[in-house]
Write an enzyme that holds these catalytic residues in place. Structure first.
Site, PDB file in Angstrom:
ATOM      1  N   THR A  35       0.842  -1.199   0.000  1.00  0.00           N
ATOM      2  CA  THR A  35       0.000   0.000   0.000  1.00  0.00           C
ATOM      3  C   THR A  35       0.878   1.250   0.000  1.00  0.00           C
ATOM      4  O   THR A  35       0.530   2.258  -0.606  1.00  0.00           O
ATOM      5  CB  THR A  35      -0.953   0.016   1.213  1.00  0.00           C
ATOM      6  OG1 THR A  35      -0.200  -0.244   2.387  1.00  0.00           O
ATOM      7  CG2 THR A  35      -2.033  -1.038   1.083  1.00  0.00           C
ATOM      8  N   ARG A  50      -8.822  -6.357  -1.416  1.00  0.00           N
ATOM      9  CA  ARG A  50      -9.841  -6.912  -0.524  1.00  0.00           C
ATOM     10  C   ARG A  50     -10.423  -5.863   0.413  1.00  0.00           C
ATOM     11  O   ARG A  50     -11.317  -6.153   1.179  1.00  0.00           O
ATOM     12  CB  ARG A  50      -9.246  -8.052   0.311  1.00  0.00           C
ATOM     13  CG  ARG A  50      -8.919  -9.220  -0.548  1.00  0.00           C
ATOM     14  CD  ARG A  50      -8.209 -10.328   0.215  1.00  0.00           C
ATOM     15  NE  ARG A  50      -7.495 -11.142  -0.748  1.00  0.00           N
ATOM     16  CZ  ARG A  50      -8.076 -12.036  -1.524  1.00  0.00           C
ATOM     17  NH1 ARG A  50      -9.356 -12.255  -1.427  1.00  0.00           N
ATOM     18  NH2 ARG A  50      -7.370 -12.718  -2.396  1.00  0.00           N
ATOM     19  N   ILE A 104       0.843  -9.650  -6.303  1.00  0.00           N
ATOM     20  CA  ILE A 104       1.009  -9.860  -7.747  1.00  0.00           C
ATOM     21  C   ILE A 104       1.626  -8.638  -8.405  1.00  0.00           C
ATOM     22  O   ILE A 104       1.609  -8.499  -9.617  1.00  0.00           O
ATOM     23  CB  ILE A 104      -0.351 -10.190  -8.415  1.00  0.00           C
ATOM     24  CG1 ILE A 104      -1.377  -9.076  -8.130  1.00  0.00           C
ATOM     25  CG2 ILE A 104      -0.877 -11.537  -7.936  1.00  0.00           C
ATOM     26  CD1 ILE A 104      -2.688  -9.256  -8.889  1.00  0.00           C
ATOM     27  N   HIS A 160       0.730 -16.168  -6.056  1.00  0.00           N
ATOM     28  CA  HIS A 160      -0.448 -15.822  -6.863  1.00  0.00           C
ATOM     29  C   HIS A 160      -0.070 -15.248  -8.222  1.00  0.00           C
ATOM     30  O   HIS A 160      -0.899 -14.649  -8.895  1.00  0.00           O
ATOM     31  CB  HIS A 160      -1.362 -14.867  -6.078  1.00  0.00           C
ATOM     32  CG  HIS A 160      -1.941 -15.504  -4.839  1.00  0.00           C
ATOM     33  ND1 HIS A 160      -2.440 -14.792  -3.781  1.00  0.00           N
ATOM     34  CD2 HIS A 160      -2.062 -16.811  -4.490  1.00  0.00           C
ATOM     35  CE1 HIS A 160      -2.859 -15.630  -2.836  1.00  0.00           C
ATOM     36  NE2 HIS A 160      -2.628 -16.864  -3.244  1.00  0.00           N
ATOM     37  N   CYS A 190       1.496 -17.281 -22.039  1.00  0.00           N
ATOM     38  CA  CYS A 190       0.687 -18.069 -22.981  1.00  0.00           C
ATOM     39  C   CYS A 190       0.133 -19.302 -22.262  1.00  0.00           C
ATOM     40  O   CYS A 190       0.877 -20.030 -21.603  1.00  0.00           O
ATOM     41  CB  CYS A 190       1.527 -18.499 -24.177  1.00  0.00           C
ATOM     42  SG  CYS A 190       0.630 -19.624 -25.273  1.00  0.00           S
ATOM     43  N   CYS A 208      -0.870 -15.585 -28.538  1.00  0.00           N
ATOM     44  CA  CYS A 208       0.549 -15.919 -28.720  1.00  0.00           C
ATOM     45  C   CYS A 208       0.817 -16.230 -30.191  1.00  0.00           C
ATOM     46  O   CYS A 208      -0.093 -16.576 -30.946  1.00  0.00           O
ATOM     47  CB  CYS A 208       0.855 -17.139 -27.859  1.00  0.00           C
ATOM     48  SG  CYS A 208       2.566 -17.691 -27.886  1.00  0.00           S
ATOM     49  N   CYS A 263       2.052 -18.851 -31.112  1.00  0.00           N
ATOM     50  CA  CYS A 263       1.695 -20.273 -31.259  1.00  0.00           C
ATOM     51  C   CYS A 263       0.183 -20.456 -31.420  1.00  0.00           C
ATOM     52  O   CYS A 263      -0.289 -21.567 -31.628  1.00  0.00           O
ATOM     53  CB  CYS A 263       2.192 -21.087 -30.066  1.00  0.00           C
ATOM     54  SG  CYS A 263       1.127 -21.044 -28.608  1.00  0.00           S
ATOM     55  N   ASP A 282       1.577  -0.307  10.913  1.00  0.00           N
ATOM     56  CA  ASP A 282       1.979  -0.331   9.519  1.00  0.00           C
ATOM     57  C   ASP A 282       3.357  -0.989   9.393  1.00  0.00           C
ATOM     58  O   ASP A 282       4.313  -0.590  10.062  1.00  0.00           O
ATOM     59  CB  ASP A 282       2.014   1.100   8.979  1.00  0.00           C
ATOM     60  CG  ASP A 282       2.162   1.112   7.466  1.00  0.00           C
ATOM     61  OD1 ASP A 282       1.151   1.352   6.793  1.00  0.00           O
ATOM     62  OD2 ASP A 282       3.278   0.860   6.969  1.00  0.00           O
TER      63      ASP A 282
HETATM   64 ZN   LIG Z   1       2.214 -19.806 -26.985  1.00  0.00          ZN
END
Ligand SMILES: [Zn+2]
Length: 238
Positions: free
Chosen positions: A11, A19, A86, A104, A112, A137, A139, A221
């Protein structure tokens, strides 16, 4: 030591706590992995949601807590940094990838879903912004920001890496997490159940507060408490 981190350490870098009361899930329905893989409409919704947050993630900088963890690693004190975040800020601060487990996933890469190739997000977001077509991608596989979606399992290799560190650490520190999301919140307990000291620092209650395994609970904190503690610990004359 095993360091376990959650949203409360970011933060201070301007990353909102999803959340919290202003969290994004009050406005948007999460896209489940199964739907992402099956429906172009769900993919558009997911990319649109990720595009909304992209500039925040792209511009965020690590703060004193991320840097304190890097200092501990350089001093040889870190078995692993296991994060629920993340935002990619541990890696950006300089935590080595050998020691980092992003349970996560990360917003700082796109992956991909067929061949697993990972690429920089910037061009994919720019393309989606212009065309509203979810990127694919070379592919032919579907591209998705490399975060774990709702309904998607955590990676086995990440869980194993985290568990292994938890079975070797002789101190476990949880920073800025409510310790309410499983299986992630189980990781610090693997270490604590072995009888090693378990320190929890968070502003607001956590689900581990009443557990006998917690040996020190600091309320406040993380950014105010942890960096100065690391500085004084590393400066302590031997
Ligand atoms: Zn791919």
């Amino acid at each position: 030591m095993l360091i376990f981190t959650g949203a409360g350490i970011s933060t201070g870098s301007g990353i909102p706590d999803f959340r919290g009361p202003q969290g994004v899930w009050k406005r948007r329905q999460p896209v489940y992995y199964h739907d992402f893989m099956r429906s172009e409409g769900a993919r558009i919704e997911h990319w649109d949601y990720k595009l909304e947050g992209w500039s925040t993630f792209r511009d965020a900088k690590p703060n004193a807590t991320h840097q304190a963890i890097v200092k501990l690693e350089k001093a040889g004190k870190v078995a692993a940094v296991v994060t629920q975040n993340i935002d990619g800020l541990h890696a950006l601060a300089g935590t080595s990838l050998d020691h980092l487990v992003e349970l996560h996933g990360t917003n700082s890469l796109v992956e991909c879903q067929t061949c697993g190739k990972r690429t920089e997000p910037g061009p994919h977001f720019e393309s989606f912004r212009q065309t509203r077509k979810p990127p694919v991608c070379e592919c032919g596989g579907l591209l998705k920001p490399a975060t774990i979606s709702f309904g998607q399992s955590l990676r086995n290799e990440d869980l194993e890496h985290a568990q292994k560190a938890a079975t070797h650490a002789d101190l476990v520190v949880a920073l800025g997490s409510t310790l309410s999301v499983y299986p992630a919140a189980h990781i610090p307990l693997v270490a604590a159940h072995r009888g090693v000291p378990y320190i929890v620092i968070n502003r607001g209650p956590t689900e581990h507060d009443e557990l006998p395994e917690v040996t020190l609970r600091l309320e406040g904190d993380v950014g105010d408490i942890f960096p100065p503690a690391v500085t004084s610990a590393l400066e302590e004359p031997v």
